[in-house]
Structures are given as structure tokens and as C-alpha cells.
Design a protein around this motif. Structure first.
Motif, PDB file in Angstrom:
ATOM      1  N   ALA A 158     -17.150 -40.858 -20.393  1.00  0.00           N
ATOM      2  CA  ALA A 158     -16.266 -39.861 -20.738  1.00  0.00           C
ATOM      3  C   ALA A 158     -16.176 -38.782 -19.400  1.00  0.00           C
ATOM      4  CB  ALA A 158     -16.852 -38.877 -21.885  1.00  0.00           C
ATOM      5  N   LEU A 159     -17.209 -38.283 -18.740  1.00  0.00           N
ATOM      6  CA  LEU A 159     -17.021 -37.710 -17.626  1.00  0.00           C
ATOM      7  C   LEU A 159     -16.266 -38.352 -16.506  1.00  0.00           C
ATOM      8  CD1 LEU A 159     -17.681 -35.165 -16.324  1.00  0.00           C
ATOM      9  CD2 LEU A 159     -19.918 -36.172 -15.576  1.00  0.00           C
ATOM     10  N   ALA A 160     -16.587 -39.767 -16.494  1.00  0.00           N
ATOM     11  CA  ALA A 160     -15.681 -40.281 -15.377  1.00  0.00           C
ATOM     12  C   ALA A 160     -14.038 -40.387 -15.692  1.00  0.00           C
ATOM     13  CB  ALA A 160     -15.941 -41.831 -15.214  1.00  0.00           C
ATOM     14  N   GLY A 161     -13.911 -40.550 -16.990  1.00  0.00           N
ATOM     15  CA  GLY A 161     -12.406 -40.396 -17.472  1.00  0.00           C
ATOM     16  C   GLY A 161     -11.883 -39.166 -17.275  1.00  0.00           C
ATOM     17  N   VAL A 162     -12.487 -38.062 -17.236  1.00  0.00           N
ATOM     18  CA  VAL A 162     -12.214 -36.736 -17.014  1.00  0.00           C
ATOM     19  C   VAL A 162     -11.866 -36.555 -15.446  1.00  0.00           C
ATOM     20  CG1 VAL A 162     -12.648 -34.332 -17.198  1.00  0.00           C
ATOM     21  CG2 VAL A 162     -13.015 -35.644 -19.162  1.00  0.00           C
ATOM     22  N   VAL A 163     -12.608 -37.047 -14.751  1.00  0.00           N
ATOM     23  CA  VAL A 163     -12.707 -36.832 -13.207  1.00  0.00           C
ATOM     24  C   VAL A 163     -11.396 -37.613 -12.591  1.00  0.00           C
ATOM     25  CG1 VAL A 163     -13.809 -37.740 -11.220  1.00  0.00           C
ATOM     26  CG2 VAL A 163     -14.988 -36.441 -12.766  1.00  0.00           C
ATOM     27  N   LEU A 164     -11.250 -39.076 -13.257  1.00  0.00           N
ATOM     28  CA  LEU A 164     -10.082 -39.769 -12.894  1.00  0.00           C
ATOM     29  C   LEU A 164      -8.743 -38.998 -13.204  1.00  0.00           C
ATOM     30  CD1 LEU A 164     -11.418 -43.312 -13.432  1.00  0.00           C
ATOM     31  CD2 LEU A 164     -10.687 -42.298 -11.242  1.00  0.00           C
ATOM     32  N   GLY A 165      -8.766 -38.561 -14.555  1.00  0.00           N
ATOM     33  CA  GLY A 165      -7.480 -38.107 -15.248  1.00  0.00           C
ATOM     34  C   GLY A 165      -7.300 -36.708 -14.338  1.00  0.00           C
ATOM     35  N   ALA A 166      -8.154 -36.023 -14.019  1.00  0.00           N
ATOM     36  CA  ALA A 166      -8.027 -34.934 -13.288  1.00  0.00           C
ATOM     37  C   ALA A 166      -7.578 -34.898 -11.648  1.00  0.00           C
ATOM     38  CB  ALA A 166      -9.221 -33.703 -13.473  1.00  0.00           C
ATOM     39  N   THR A 167      -8.190 -36.170 -11.067  1.00  0.00           N
ATOM     40  CA  THR A 167      -7.670 -36.426  -9.781  1.00  0.00           C
ATOM     41  C   THR A 167      -6.435 -36.839  -9.820  1.00  0.00           C
ATOM     42  OG1 THR A 167     -10.038 -37.200  -9.428  1.00  0.00           O
ATOM     43  CG2 THR A 167      -8.402 -38.001  -8.005  1.00  0.00           C
ATOM     44  N   GLY A 168      -5.962 -37.599 -10.879  1.00  0.00           N
ATOM     45  CA  GLY A 168      -4.564 -38.004 -10.916  1.00  0.00           C
ATOM     46  C   GLY A 168      -3.639 -37.023 -10.985  1.00  0.00           C
ATOM     47  N   LEU A 169      -3.981 -35.962 -11.922  1.00  0.00           N
ATOM     48  CA  LEU A 169      -3.075 -34.705 -11.868  1.00  0.00           C
ATOM     49  C   LEU A 169      -2.919 -33.925 -10.660  1.00  0.00           C
ATOM     50  CD1 LEU A 169      -4.141 -33.635 -15.720  1.00  0.00           C
ATOM     51  CD2 LEU A 169      -2.154 -34.735 -14.982  1.00  0.00           C
ATOM     52  N   GLY A 170      -4.237 -34.022 -10.042  1.00  0.00           N
ATOM     53  CA  GLY A 170      -4.462 -33.007  -8.651  1.00  0.00           C
ATOM     54  C   GLY A 170      -3.391 -33.717  -7.691  1.00  0.00           C
ATOM     55  N   TRP A 171      -3.632 -35.178  -7.473  1.00  0.00           N
ATOM     56  CA  TRP A 171      -2.568 -35.543  -6.628  1.00  0.00           C
ATOM     57  C   TRP A 171      -0.933 -35.432  -7.157  1.00  0.00           C
ATOM     58  CZ3 TRP A 171      -5.732 -40.741  -6.433  1.00  0.00           C
ATOM     59  CH2 TRP A 171      -6.688 -40.625  -5.516  1.00  0.00           C
ATOM     60  N   ASN A 172      -0.666 -35.386  -8.308  1.00  0.00           N
ATOM     61  CA  ASN A 172       0.578 -35.210  -8.722  1.00  0.00           C
ATOM     62  C   ASN A 172       1.098 -33.973  -8.476  1.00  0.00           C
ATOM     63  OD1 ASN A 172       2.039 -37.458  -9.752  1.00  0.00           O
ATOM     64  ND2 ASN A 172       0.724 -37.485 -11.462  1.00  0.00           N
ATOM     65  N   LEU A 173       0.283 -32.750  -8.176  1.00  0.00           N
ATOM     66  CA  LEU A 173       0.710 -31.301  -7.611  1.00  0.00           C
ATOM     67  C   LEU A 173       1.369 -31.635  -6.290  1.00  0.00           C
ATOM     68  CD1 LEU A 173      -2.671 -29.351  -8.586  1.00  0.00           C
ATOM     69  CD2 LEU A 173      -0.317 -29.226  -9.829  1.00  0.00           C
ATOM     70  N   PHE A 174       1.093 -32.669  -5.326  1.00  0.00           N
ATOM     71  CA  PHE A 174       1.779 -32.742  -4.434  1.00  0.00           C
ATOM     72  C   PHE A 174       3.054 -33.046  -4.227  1.00  0.00           C
ATOM     73  CE2 PHE A 174      -2.780 -33.269  -3.002  1.00  0.00           C
ATOM     74  CZ  PHE A 174      -3.159 -32.339  -2.014  1.00  0.00           C
ATOM     75  N   ARG A 175       3.379 -33.631  -5.433  1.00  0.00           N
ATOM     76  CA  ARG A 175       5.105 -33.973  -5.733  1.00  0.00           C
ATOM     77  C   ARG A 175       5.784 -32.926  -6.143  1.00  0.00           C
ATOM     78  NH1 ARG A 175       3.447 -39.924  -8.344  1.00  0.00           N
ATOM     79  NH2 ARG A 175       2.950 -40.847  -6.346  1.00  0.00           N
ATOM     80  N   ILE A 176       5.170 -31.879  -6.480  1.00  0.00           N
ATOM     81  CA  ILE A 176       5.970 -30.663  -7.011  1.00  0.00           C
ATOM     82  C   ILE A 176       7.247 -30.165  -5.986  1.00  0.00           C
ATOM     83  CG2 ILE A 176       6.093 -28.379  -7.742  1.00  0.00           C
ATOM     84  CD1 ILE A 176       3.149 -28.878  -8.988  1.00  0.00           C
ATOM     85  N   PRO A 177       7.145 -30.187  -4.842  1.00  0.00           N
ATOM     86  CA  PRO A 177       8.090 -29.797  -3.802  1.00  0.00           C
ATOM     87  C   PRO A 177       9.240 -30.880  -3.833  1.00  0.00           C
ATOM     88  CG  PRO A 177       5.794 -29.370  -2.767  1.00  0.00           C
ATOM     89  CD  PRO A 177       5.765 -29.932  -3.913  1.00  0.00           C
TER      90      PRO A 177
END
Length: 187
Positions: A158-177
Motif C-alpha cells: 500500500a505504501l509503495a502504491g501511495v509513493v508511486l501515485g504521488a510520484t506520478g502526480l508530482g511529475w504532472n505538476l511540471f506539465r501545468i505551464p
């Protein structure tokens, strides 16, 4: 050895193999021969395997049991590591944790892989990746809650799933501009 530790070792082994092939492809082949495309795909697969494997191995380092509040950890009991909770195997399953890991890996791969030849297809792929990463975080959170209620079963997954999901969301922050430029029509 518990399931989470096996998953961590397996994912880490796959990641090491992918990184090894990636390095060999980059070092031994000229860019004009097309090695960079294949190596790039290996890179995109190696990152989520590395993150998930490392997370699982780090979290399973101390045992594999997260005790329920008020319950004594079996590893600390007088019987030591031989103490096993007396319950059936069905009550100890935590499918949300397993699915969080799987969905998290898929989400990170989708975040790293641009899908579609047009702008609309690209942003549809980005939206799908964001939704999948959110599902991984929610499933991981649900898996962590279930793990706490059921004696720590699969909390590593479960922790690995949260870390991977949060990592993916974090990388998408770079696409906002880039998204802002696309929406206003300057891209």
C-alpha cells in the motif's frame, strides 16, 4: 519472507536488468542506429520498477508487521519471531494494497510516456495518467487503513502504491505551464 519483500526483490531485480540493458544499449550503439528509442523505452520502464522495488525493500527492512494499536508486536513477544496470529488466511488479505502497487506502476509509466500524435490525444493521455495516479493514491490509502485494522498485512504494498501515485502526480505538476499555454492557444 513475506509477500511484500518478495515483490520488492522481484521489482528490484527487474529494474536492475532494465538498467543494465539500458546502459549497454546506450554505450554500445550509435544514436543514428536507433538505440536511443529502445533505450528510452527501457528507461521509462526502469524508473517505476526502481521506485516501487526500493520502496518495498526499505519498508520491509524492519520485519513486515505493523501492529494494530494496543496489540503487541509478535516479534517482540517472548516467543520471538515464531509468534503467528491465530486467524484464517482470508481475514488477512488486503487486495487494495496490491492493486495500489499495480495501478501506481501503470500510472507512472503513463506519466512518463507521451501518448498520442495530436495535442488533444496527448492531453487525454495526461488526464488519464493523472486519474490513474489518483486511483493509486486512494487505493494505497485504503490499503494502509486496512493494514492498520488487520495487523499490518501488506502495508508495504500500500505504501509503495501511495509513493508511486504521488510520484506520478508530482511529475504532472511540471506539465501545468505547458497545459496553460495549450489552453490559451500559444502552444
Amino acid at each position: 519472507m513475506d509477500t511484500a519483500r518478495r515483490w520488492g526483490i522481484g521489482l528490484t531485480a527487474v529494474a536492475v536488468l532494465l538498467w543494465l540493458v539500458f546502459v549497454i544499449a546506450v554505450v554500445t550503439t550509435a544514436p543514428e542506429d536507433g538505440a536511443n528509442i529502445g533505450a528510452g523505452l527501457l528507461f521509462l520502464l526502469a524508473i517505476p520498477c526502481t521506485v516501487a522495488g526500493a520502496t518495498l525493500l526499505i519498508t520491509t527492512r524492519r520485519g513486515g508487521h505493523l501492529p494494530v494499536s494496543g496489540q503487541q508486536d509478535p516479534a517482540l513477544s517472548p516467543a520471538g519471531a515464531m509468534a503467528v496470529p491465530a486467524t484464517s488466511a482470508g481475514t488477512w488479505s488486503n487486495q487494495a494494497a496490491l492493486w495500489a502497487l499495480v495501478v501506481g506502476i501503470v500510472g507512472v509509466v503513463l506519466v512518463l510516456t507521451p501518448i498520442g500524435a495530436t495535442e488533444v490525444a496527448y492531453w487525454t493521455g495526461v488526464a488519464a495518467a493523472v486519474v490513474i495516479c489518483l486511483v493509486a493514491v486512494v487505493l494505497g490509502w485504503l490499503g494502509l487503513r486496512r493494514a492498520r485494522a488487520r495487523g499490518g498485512v501488506r502495508w508495504h504494498l500500500a505504501l509503495a502504491g501511495v509513493v508511486l501515485g504521488a510520484t506520478g502526480l508530482g511529475w504532472n505538476l511540471f506539465r501545468i505551464p505547458e497545459l496553460i499555454l495549450f489552453v490559451i492557444g500559444d502552444l
